[in-house]
Design a protein around this motif. Structure first.
Motif, PDB file in Angstrom:
ATOM      1  N   MET A   1      92.561  36.149  16.881  1.00  0.00           N
ATOM      2  CA  MET A   1      92.185  35.623  18.189  1.00  0.00           C
ATOM      3  C   MET A   1      90.672  35.450  18.239  1.00  0.00           C
ATOM      4  O   MET A   1      89.968  36.204  18.877  1.00  0.00           O
ATOM      5  N   ALA A   2      90.222  34.448  17.579  1.00  0.00           N
ATOM      6  CA  ALA A   2      88.791  34.211  17.487  1.00  0.00           C
ATOM      7  C   ALA A   2      88.199  33.701  18.791  1.00  0.00           C
ATOM      8  O   ALA A   2      86.994  33.785  18.992  1.00  0.00           O
ATOM      9  N   THR A   3      89.016  33.162  19.677  1.00  0.00           N
ATOM     10  CA  THR A   3      88.469  32.541  20.881  1.00  0.00           C
ATOM     11  C   THR A   3      88.954  33.233  22.155  1.00  0.00           C
ATOM     12  O   THR A   3      89.133  32.583  23.171  1.00  0.00           O
ATOM     13  N   LEU A   4      89.175  34.535  22.117  1.00  0.00           N
ATOM     14  CA  LEU A   4      89.652  35.263  23.293  1.00  0.00           C
ATOM     15  C   LEU A   4      88.603  35.243  24.392  1.00  0.00           C
ATOM     16  O   LEU A   4      87.432  35.546  24.156  1.00  0.00           O
ATOM     17  N   SER A   5      89.035  34.857  25.597  1.00  0.00           N
ATOM     18  CA  SER A   5      88.166  34.919  26.774  1.00  0.00           C
ATOM     19  C   SER A   5      89.017  35.311  27.969  1.00  0.00           C
ATOM     20  O   SER A   5      90.228  35.080  27.984  1.00  0.00           O
ATOM     21  N   VAL A   6      88.379  35.929  28.940  1.00  0.00           N
ATOM     22  CA  VAL A   6      89.049  36.302  30.185  1.00  0.00           C
ATOM     23  C   VAL A   6      88.240  35.704  31.321  1.00  0.00           C
ATOM     24  O   VAL A   6      87.020  35.862  31.368  1.00  0.00           O
ATOM     25  N   ARG A   7      88.943  35.016  32.226  1.00  0.00           N
ATOM     26  CA  ARG A   7      88.242  34.403  33.359  1.00  0.00           C
ATOM     27  C   ARG A   7      89.176  34.323  34.560  1.00  0.00           C
ATOM     28  O   ARG A   7      90.389  34.450  34.427  1.00  0.00           O
ATOM     29  N   ARG A   8      88.557  34.077  35.708  1.00  0.00           N
ATOM     30  CA  ARG A   8      89.335  33.844  36.923  1.00  0.00           C
ATOM     31  C   ARG A   8      90.185  32.596  36.739  1.00  0.00           C
ATOM     32  O   ARG A   8      89.710  31.595  36.214  1.00  0.00           O
ATOM     33  N   CYS A   9      91.411  32.662  37.190  1.00  0.00           N
ATOM     34  CA  CYS A   9      92.299  31.505  37.126  1.00  0.00           C
ATOM     35  C   CYS A   9      91.774  30.411  38.064  1.00  0.00           C
ATOM     36  O   CYS A   9      91.295  30.708  39.161  1.00  0.00           O
ATOM     37  N   VAL A  10      91.871  29.180  37.613  1.00  0.00           N
ATOM     38  CA  VAL A  10      91.530  28.031  38.452  1.00  0.00           C
ATOM     39  C   VAL A  10      92.795  27.199  38.638  1.00  0.00           C
ATOM     40  O   VAL A  10      93.741  27.283  37.859  1.00  0.00           O
ATOM     41  N   ALA A  11      92.803  26.379  39.678  1.00  0.00           N
ATOM     42  CA  ALA A  11      94.001  25.625  40.068  1.00  0.00           C
ATOM     43  C   ALA A  11      94.604  24.835  38.909  1.00  0.00           C
ATOM     44  O   ALA A  11      95.822  24.804  38.739  1.00  0.00           O
ATOM     45  N   ALA A  12      93.764  24.206  38.096  1.00  0.00           N
ATOM     46  CA  ALA A  12      94.270  23.371  37.004  1.00  0.00           C
ATOM     47  C   ALA A  12      95.008  24.172  35.934  1.00  0.00           C
ATOM     48  O   ALA A  12      95.748  23.598  35.138  1.00  0.00           O
ATOM     49  N   GLU A  13      94.832  25.500  35.920  1.00  0.00           N
ATOM     50  CA  GLU A  13      95.468  26.335  34.897  1.00  0.00           C
ATOM     51  C   GLU A  13      96.812  26.915  35.327  1.00  0.00           C
ATOM     52  O   GLU A  13      97.579  27.389  34.489  1.00  0.00           O
ATOM     53  N   VAL A  14      97.113  26.880  36.608  1.00  0.00           N
ATOM     54  CA  VAL A  14      98.329  27.520  37.120  1.00  0.00           C
ATOM     55  C   VAL A  14      99.579  26.957  36.452  1.00  0.00           C
ATOM     56  O   VAL A  14     100.464  27.705  36.023  1.00  0.00           O
ATOM     57  N   ALA A  15      99.677  25.644  36.317  1.00  0.00           N
ATOM     58  CA  ALA A  15     100.865  25.039  35.713  1.00  0.00           C
ATOM     59  C   ALA A  15     101.020  25.448  34.251  1.00  0.00           C
ATOM     60  O   ALA A  15     102.138  25.681  33.784  1.00  0.00           O
ATOM     61  N   VAL A  16      99.910  25.578  33.530  1.00  0.00           N
ATOM     62  CA  VAL A  16      99.962  25.998  32.125  1.00  0.00           C
ATOM     63  C   VAL A  16     100.501  27.423  32.031  1.00  0.00           C
ATOM     64  O   VAL A  16     101.364  27.720  31.196  1.00  0.00           O
ATOM     65  N   ILE A  17     100.014  28.295  32.899  1.00  0.00           N
ATOM     66  CA  ILE A  17     100.461  29.691  32.891  1.00  0.00           C
ATOM     67  C   ILE A  17     101.923  29.767  33.318  1.00  0.00           C
ATOM     68  O   ILE A  17     102.737  30.444  32.686  1.00  0.00           O
ATOM     69  N   ALA A  18     102.276  29.058  34.379  1.00  0.00           N
ATOM     70  CA  ALA A  18     103.645  29.089  34.912  1.00  0.00           C
ATOM     71  C   ALA A  18     104.658  28.550  33.906  1.00  0.00           C
ATOM     72  O   ALA A  18     105.818  28.979  33.911  1.00  0.00           O
ATOM     73  N   ALA A  19     104.249  27.659  33.034  1.00  0.00           N
ATOM     74  CA  ALA A  19     105.168  27.094  32.043  1.00  0.00           C
ATOM     75  C   ALA A  19     105.726  28.163  31.107  1.00  0.00           C
ATOM     76  O   ALA A  19     106.811  28.001  30.557  1.00  0.00           O
ATOM     77  N   GLY A  20     105.020  29.262  30.955  1.00  0.00           N
ATOM     78  CA  GLY A  20     105.482  30.349  30.104  1.00  0.00           C
ATOM     79  C   GLY A  20     106.284  31.405  30.833  1.00  0.00           C
ATOM     80  O   GLY A  20     106.705  32.393  30.229  1.00  0.00           O
ATOM     81  N   GLU A  21     106.531  31.205  32.121  1.00  0.00           N
ATOM     82  CA  GLU A  21     107.288  32.170  32.925  1.00  0.00           C
ATOM     83  C   GLU A  21     108.730  31.715  33.094  1.00  0.00           C
ATOM     84  O   GLU A  21     109.004  30.518  33.078  1.00  0.00           O
ATOM     85  N   PRO A  22     109.638  32.670  33.298  1.00  0.00           N
ATOM     86  CA  PRO A  22     110.984  32.259  33.716  1.00  0.00           C
ATOM     87  C   PRO A  22     110.876  31.477  35.024  1.00  0.00           C
ATOM     88  O   PRO A  22     109.988  31.733  35.848  1.00  0.00           O
ATOM     89  N   GLU A  23     111.767  30.520  35.228  1.00  0.00           N
ATOM     90  CA  GLU A  23     111.680  29.604  36.365  1.00  0.00           C
ATOM     91  C   GLU A  23     111.559  30.308  37.713  1.00  0.00           C
ATOM     92  O   GLU A  23     110.813  29.883  38.574  1.00  0.00           O
ATOM     93  N   GLU A  24     112.299  31.378  37.916  1.00  0.00           N
ATOM     94  CA  GLU A  24     112.307  32.039  39.220  1.00  0.00           C
ATOM     95  C   GLU A  24     111.189  33.057  39.410  1.00  0.00           C
ATOM     96  O   GLU A  24     111.045  33.620  40.492  1.00  0.00           O
ATOM     97  N   LYS A  25     110.387  33.314  38.388  1.00  0.00           N
ATOM     98  CA  LYS A  25     109.376  34.370  38.498  1.00  0.00           C
ATOM     99  C   LYS A  25     108.284  34.006  39.496  1.00  0.00           C
ATOM    100  O   LYS A  25     107.928  34.792  40.339  1.00  0.00           O
ATOM    101  N   ASN A  26     107.682  32.823  39.346  1.00  0.00           N
ATOM    102  CA  ASN A  26     106.689  32.329  40.290  1.00  0.00           C
ATOM    103  C   ASN A  26     105.451  33.221  40.405  1.00  0.00           C
ATOM    104  O   ASN A  26     104.776  33.227  41.413  1.00  0.00           O
ATOM    105  N   TYR A  27     105.157  33.993  39.362  1.00  0.00           N
ATOM    106  CA  TYR A  27     104.023  34.919  39.426  1.00  0.00           C
ATOM    107  C   TYR A  27     102.687  34.191  39.449  1.00  0.00           C
ATOM    108  O   TYR A  27     101.818  34.508  40.255  1.00  0.00           O
ATOM    109  N   ALA A  28     102.500  33.225  38.554  1.00  0.00           N
ATOM    110  CA  ALA A  28     101.217  32.533  38.478  1.00  0.00           C
ATOM    111  C   ALA A  28     100.876  31.853  39.799  1.00  0.00           C
ATOM    112  O   ALA A  28      99.757  31.994  40.313  1.00  0.00           O
ATOM    113  N   SER A  29     101.830  31.152  40.370  1.00  0.00           N
ATOM    114  CA  SER A  29     101.577  30.442  41.635  1.00  0.00           C
ATOM    115  C   SER A  29     101.297  31.400  42.782  1.00  0.00           C
ATOM    116  O   SER A  29     100.361  31.184  43.557  1.00  0.00           O
TER     117      SER A  29
END
Length: 153
Positions: A1-29
């Protein structure tokens, strides 16, 4: 993991994060909505363009890091530590931070203690329902022990 970074989530990233969740989880949103309302900071760990972990720093008189999660294949690679360090930086103006750890998660407790967290004596038992990676729903009751770290401010 050469490019590990941690940052505040921004609106444009929510869909990318949510794509890895089960459909009903809705955690990222839902967590991003809480961040937008000023209730927390939604911290996401990224390996390049891939989200590999997250946590939410809930604003309270003593900020609390909650729901720390790391992708199973990325555990023991510094992702959890990086999220904790980012949360500490956010919480620094408050002078301290809390984190709850389930009594049945000694590995996480060892990580937090290694990072300087100490027991507060506070415990809490609560019940909740969660959606697992396979989309199944589970109801559990767990007891969390709270740890605290004093932060330079």
């Amino acid at each position: 993991m050469a490019t590990l970074s941690v940052r505040r989530c921004v609106a444009a990233e929510v869909a990318v994060i949510a794509a890895g969740e089960p459909e009903e989880k809705n955690y990222a949103s839902s967590t991003f909505a809480r961040q937008s309302a000023g209730e927390c900071v939604y911290l996401v760990a990224w390996d390049g363009a891939e989200p590999v972990g997250s946590g939410e720093l809930e604003w309270a008189p003593i900020p609390e890091l909650k729901n720390l999660q790391v992708a199973p294949d990325r555990r023991s690679h510094g992702v959890g530590t990086a999220i904790v360090v980012a949360a500490e930086a956010e919480a620094a103006p408050f002078g301290r931070i809390w984190i709850g750890v389930s009594a049945d998660n000694p590995g996480a407790r060892r990580l937090y203690e290694r990072l300087g967290y100490r027991p507060t004596g506070r415990t809490e038992t609560f019940s909740y329902t969660y959606v697992a990676a396979d989309g199944s729903k589970h109801s559990i009751t767990e007891t969390a022990q709270y740890l605290e770290k004093r932060l330079p401010g």
